[in-house]
Design a protein around this motif. Structure first.
Motif, PDB file in Angstrom:
ATOM      1  N   GLN A   1       0.828  -1.207   0.000  1.00  8.16           N
ATOM      2  CA  GLN A   1       0.000   0.000   0.000  1.00  8.16           C
ATOM      3  C   GLN A   1       0.865   1.262   0.000  1.00  8.16           C
ATOM      4  OE1 GLN A   1      -3.178  -0.200   2.945  1.00  8.16           O
ATOM      5  NE2 GLN A   1      -3.425  -2.407   2.638  1.00  8.16           N
ATOM      6  N   LEU A   2       1.858   1.268  -0.880  1.00 12.27           N
ATOM      7  CA  LEU A   2       2.768   2.405  -0.978  1.00 12.27           C
ATOM      8  C   LEU A   2       2.085   3.574  -1.667  1.00 12.27           C
ATOM      9  CD1 LEU A   2       6.118   0.696  -2.083  1.00 12.27           C
ATOM     10  CD2 LEU A   2       5.165   0.967   0.227  1.00 12.27           C
ATOM     11  N   ASP A   3       2.372   4.781  -1.177  1.00 14.55           N
ATOM     12  CA  ASP A   3       1.868   5.959  -1.869  1.00 14.55           C
ATOM     13  C   ASP A   3       2.800   6.285  -3.037  1.00 14.55           C
ATOM     14  OD1 ASP A   3       4.105   7.310  -0.844  1.00 14.55           O
ATOM     15  OD2 ASP A   3       2.970   8.279   0.768  1.00 14.55           O
ATOM     16  N   GLU A   4       2.536   7.366  -3.744  1.00 20.36           N
ATOM     17  CA  GLU A   4       3.305   7.670  -4.949  1.00 20.36           C
ATOM     18  C   GLU A   4       4.787   7.860  -4.657  1.00 20.36           C
ATOM     19  OE1 GLU A   4       3.415  10.985  -8.591  1.00 20.36           O
ATOM     20  OE2 GLU A   4       1.958  11.178  -6.965  1.00 20.36           O
ATOM     21  N   ALA A   5       5.094   8.585  -3.585  1.00 20.87           N
ATOM     22  CA  ALA A   5       6.499   8.823  -3.241  1.00 20.87           C
ATOM     23  C   ALA A   5       7.189   7.521  -2.865  1.00 20.87           C
ATOM     24  CB  ALA A   5       6.597   9.830  -2.100  1.00 20.87           C
ATOM     25  N   GLU A   6       6.519   6.681  -2.088  1.00 20.06           N
ATOM     26  CA  GLU A   6       7.113   5.413  -1.661  1.00 20.06           C
ATOM     27  C   GLU A   6       7.323   4.482  -2.842  1.00 20.06           C
ATOM     28  OE1 GLU A   6       5.206   5.223   2.837  1.00 20.06           O
ATOM     29  OE2 GLU A   6       4.036   4.552   1.108  1.00 20.06           O
ATOM     30  N   ARG A   7       6.365   4.484  -3.771  1.00 20.32           N
ATOM     31  CA  ARG A   7       6.514   3.653  -4.963  1.00 20.32           C
ATOM     32  C   ARG A   7       7.712   4.119  -5.786  1.00 20.32           C
ATOM     33  NH1 ARG A   7       5.645   3.703 -10.250  1.00 20.32           N
ATOM     34  NH2 ARG A   7       4.940   1.791 -11.304  1.00 20.32           N
ATOM     35  N   ASP A   8       7.837   5.431  -5.979  1.00 13.91           N
ATOM     36  CA  ASP A   8       8.983   5.957  -6.716  1.00 13.91           C
ATOM     37  C   ASP A   8      10.288   5.576  -6.026  1.00 13.91           C
ATOM     38  OD1 ASP A   8       7.240   7.057  -8.501  1.00 13.91           O
ATOM     39  OD2 ASP A   8       7.640   9.148  -7.979  1.00 13.91           O
ATOM     40  N   HIS A   9      10.294   5.650  -4.699  1.00 11.95           N
ATOM     41  CA  HIS A   9      11.496   5.312  -3.937  1.00 11.95           C
ATOM     42  C   HIS A   9      11.865   3.840  -4.128  1.00 11.95           C
ATOM     43  CE1 HIS A   9      14.523   5.836  -0.888  1.00 11.95           C
ATOM     44  NE2 HIS A   9      13.995   4.933  -0.089  1.00 11.95           N
ATOM     45  N   LEU A  10      10.851   2.969  -4.113  1.00 10.14           N
ATOM     46  CA  LEU A  10      11.097   1.543  -4.344  1.00 10.14           C
ATOM     47  C   LEU A  10      11.731   1.321  -5.714  1.00 10.14           C
ATOM     48  CD1 LEU A  10      10.738  -1.466  -3.566  1.00 10.14           C
ATOM     49  CD2 LEU A  10       8.432  -1.336  -4.588  1.00 10.14           C
ATOM     50  N   PHE A  11      11.231   1.998  -6.727  1.00  7.90           N
ATOM     51  CA  PHE A  11      11.784   1.845  -8.070  1.00  7.90           C
ATOM     52  C   PHE A  11      13.198   2.428  -8.148  1.00  7.90           C
ATOM     53  CE2 PHE A  11       7.674   0.439  -9.260  1.00  7.90           C
ATOM     54  CZ  PHE A  11       7.763  -0.137 -10.521  1.00  7.90           C
ATOM     55  N   HIS A  12      13.459   3.523  -7.433  1.00  3.20           N
ATOM     56  CA  HIS A  12      14.825   4.065  -7.392  1.00  3.20           C
ATOM     57  C   HIS A  12      15.783   3.046  -6.786  1.00  3.20           C
ATOM     58  CE1 HIS A  12      13.503   7.883  -8.796  1.00  3.20           C
ATOM     59  NE2 HIS A  12      12.983   8.307  -7.659  1.00  3.20           N
ATOM     60  N   LEU A  13      15.365   2.414  -5.687  1.00  8.04           N
ATOM     61  CA  LEU A  13      16.218   1.416  -5.032  1.00  8.04           C
ATOM     62  C   LEU A  13      16.465   0.230  -5.951  1.00  8.04           C
ATOM     63  CD1 LEU A  13      14.666   1.437  -1.432  1.00  8.04           C
ATOM     64  CD2 LEU A  13      16.789   2.540  -2.185  1.00  8.04           C
ATOM     65  N   ALA A  14      15.425  -0.189  -6.658  1.00 10.28           N
ATOM     66  CA  ALA A  14      15.586  -1.312  -7.588  1.00 10.28           C
ATOM     67  C   ALA A  14      16.528  -0.948  -8.723  1.00 10.28           C
ATOM     68  CB  ALA A  14      14.222  -1.715  -8.141  1.00 10.28           C
ATOM     69  N   ARG A  15      16.425   0.278  -9.207  1.00 14.96           N
ATOM     70  CA  ARG A  15      17.306   0.724 -10.292  1.00 14.96           C
ATOM     71  C   ARG A  15      18.764   0.727  -9.827  1.00 14.96           C
ATOM     72  NH1 ARG A  15      14.787   5.165 -11.075  1.00 14.96           N
ATOM     73  NH2 ARG A  15      13.201   4.135 -12.333  1.00 14.96           N
ATOM     74  N   GLN A  16      18.982   1.164  -8.593  1.00 16.40           N
ATOM     75  CA  GLN A  16      20.339   1.143  -8.061  1.00 16.40           C
ATOM     76  C   GLN A  16      20.843  -0.294  -7.882  1.00 16.40           C
ATOM     77  OE1 GLN A  16      22.301   3.714  -7.725  1.00 16.40           O
ATOM     78  NE2 GLN A  16      20.695   5.160  -8.323  1.00 16.40           N
ATOM     79  N   SER A  17      19.943  -1.222  -7.554  1.00 16.02           N
ATOM     80  CA  SER A  17      20.335  -2.627  -7.393  1.00 16.02           C
ATOM     81  C   SER A  17      20.810  -3.228  -8.706  1.00 16.02           C
ATOM     82  CB  SER A  17      19.154  -3.454  -6.863  1.00 16.02           C
ATOM     83  OG  SER A  17      18.817  -3.072  -5.557  1.00 16.02           O
ATOM     84  N   ARG A  18      20.234  -2.752  -9.803  1.00 18.17           N
ATOM     85  CA  ARG A  18      20.610  -3.290 -11.113  1.00 18.17           C
ATOM     86  C   ARG A  18      21.962  -2.764 -11.571  1.00 18.17           C
ATOM     87  NH1 ARG A  18      14.624  -1.600 -13.009  1.00 18.17           N
ATOM     88  NH2 ARG A  18      13.476  -3.291 -11.968  1.00 18.17           N
ATOM     89  N   THR A  19      22.421  -1.666 -10.990  1.00 24.66           N
ATOM     90  CA  THR A  19      23.734  -1.110 -11.324  1.00 24.66           C
ATOM     91  C   THR A  19      24.493  -0.890 -10.024  1.00 24.66           C
ATOM     92  OG1 THR A  19      22.777   1.121 -11.315  1.00 24.66           O
ATOM     93  CG2 THR A  19      22.954  -0.005 -13.436  1.00 24.66           C
ATOM     94  N   PRO A  20      24.861  -1.973  -9.337  1.00 25.39           N
ATOM     95  CA  PRO A  20      25.485  -1.843  -8.019  1.00 25.39           C
ATOM     96  C   PRO A  20      26.860  -1.215  -8.079  1.00 25.39           C
ATOM     97  CG  PRO A  20      25.654  -4.096  -8.779  1.00 25.39           C
ATOM     98  CD  PRO A  20      24.794  -3.377  -9.787  1.00 25.39           C
ATOM     99  N   GLY A  21      27.335  -0.819  -6.905  1.00 17.00           N
ATOM    100  CA  GLY A  21      28.676  -0.247  -6.808  1.00 17.00           C
ATOM    101  C   GLY A  21      28.659   1.218  -7.178  1.00 17.00           C
TER     102      GLY A  21
END
Length: 290
Positions: A78-98
């Motif tokens: 039940q993430l709001d818009e900001a939380e959803r964006d944050h989740l996607f930012h974290l996932a994007r960083q996971s795909r390009t670690p380091g």
């Protein structure tokens, strides 16, 4: 700031902990639950993934998670818009670690943007980045934010003012507690976008070291988007000002925000801004921002 895996773990577990089973439409099965909020297997059920897969994600691994899986997880938590964006930012960083911490070059606002600010003579307007550095203002904004700009450190920084000069900040911001929450949440949002920003890392470290309140707000894992809204200020010269705020991303300058404060005609706040403009016109000293 913590490493990415820890950031993901703490964000997901904090969002899971706030949702009671009843709120998610699940049976509670008695009152002796050992965890606060949803269990991991309940989140997995709601997101339509295996328990093992969700456990891996909450342990900090979003590598390989598709947008569809992330959307399903956002719905389950039940993430709001900001939380959803944050989740996607974290996932994007996971795909390009380091990635080494990098220091951004000094930000200067283009002369054309300063001209835009200066053309706004009846409304305070200023440009900042995601770290809350004040990079450019018009004359009325310099007058309005004179308590923030009183700090000789440059660039002036609203987050530093809120947390490291709390007496002045509480006198200036009528809704200080809400402002403090929003500032920390927006900084965490920026950390998700730019986790290797050396200046941001240094700012968060400084605030964490020197402010117990910031440590509490940062630990909440809350995130916020920069939004339009209202701000109530108490200016040391003209008194109370209840203003409307428009915050706009500058598409020509990614990462920068234009903030414009206005008041409806005929209101006490509009009269206050007019008085502030008269006061500012009489101030001969130019305030250096950078």
């Amino acid at each position: 700031m913590t490493d990415l895996r820890t950031e993901i773990k703490e964000f997901l577990s904090s969002r899971r902990a706030r949702i009671a089973p009843e709120r998610a439409g699940l049976p509670a099965y008695g009152g002796n639950r050992r965890v606060k909020g949803l269990r991991r297997e309940e989140v997995a059920l709601l997101a339509g993934v295996s328990v093992d897969y969700y456990v891996r994600m909450e342990r900090g691994s979003l590598t390989g998670a598709s947008d569809g899986v992330l959307d399903a997880l956002a719905s389950a938590l039940q993430l709001d818009e900001a939380e959803r964006d944050h989740l996607f930012h974290l996932a994007r960083q996971s795909r390009t670690p380091g990635g080494a911490r990098r220091r951004r070059p000094a930000v200067t606002v283009r002369p054309a943007l300063q001209q835009v600010l200066d053309a706004l003579t009846d409304a305070p307007a200023w440009i900042c980045n995601g770290r809350y550095d004040v990079l450019a203002t018009n004359q009325l904004a310099r007058a309005l934010y004179s308590p923030v700009l009183a700090d000789p450190r440059r660039p002036a920084n609203t987050a530093r003012f809120v947390y490291l000069n709390p007496e002045a900040a509480q006198a200036f911001f009528v809704d200080y507690d809400r402002i403090a929450c929003d500032v920390a949440a927006k900084l965490r949002m920026e950390a998700g976008r730019n986790p290797h920003d050396a200046e941001l890392i240094a700012l968060v470290g400084e605030l964490s070291t020197r402010s117990e309140l910031f440590r509490q707000r940062w630990a909440s894992q809350d995130v916020r988007l920069h939004r339009s809204g209202h701000k109530r200020l108490h200016h040391p010269v003209v008194g109370r000002l209840d203003l409307d705020v428009e915050s706009m991303d500058l598409s020509s300058e990614p990462g920068l925000l234009l903030n414009v404060y206005t008041a409806p005609a005929g209101t006490a706040a509009a009269d206050g801004l007019a008085l502030l403009a008269s006061w500012a016109a009489g101030q001969a000293t130019e305030i250096r921002l950078i």
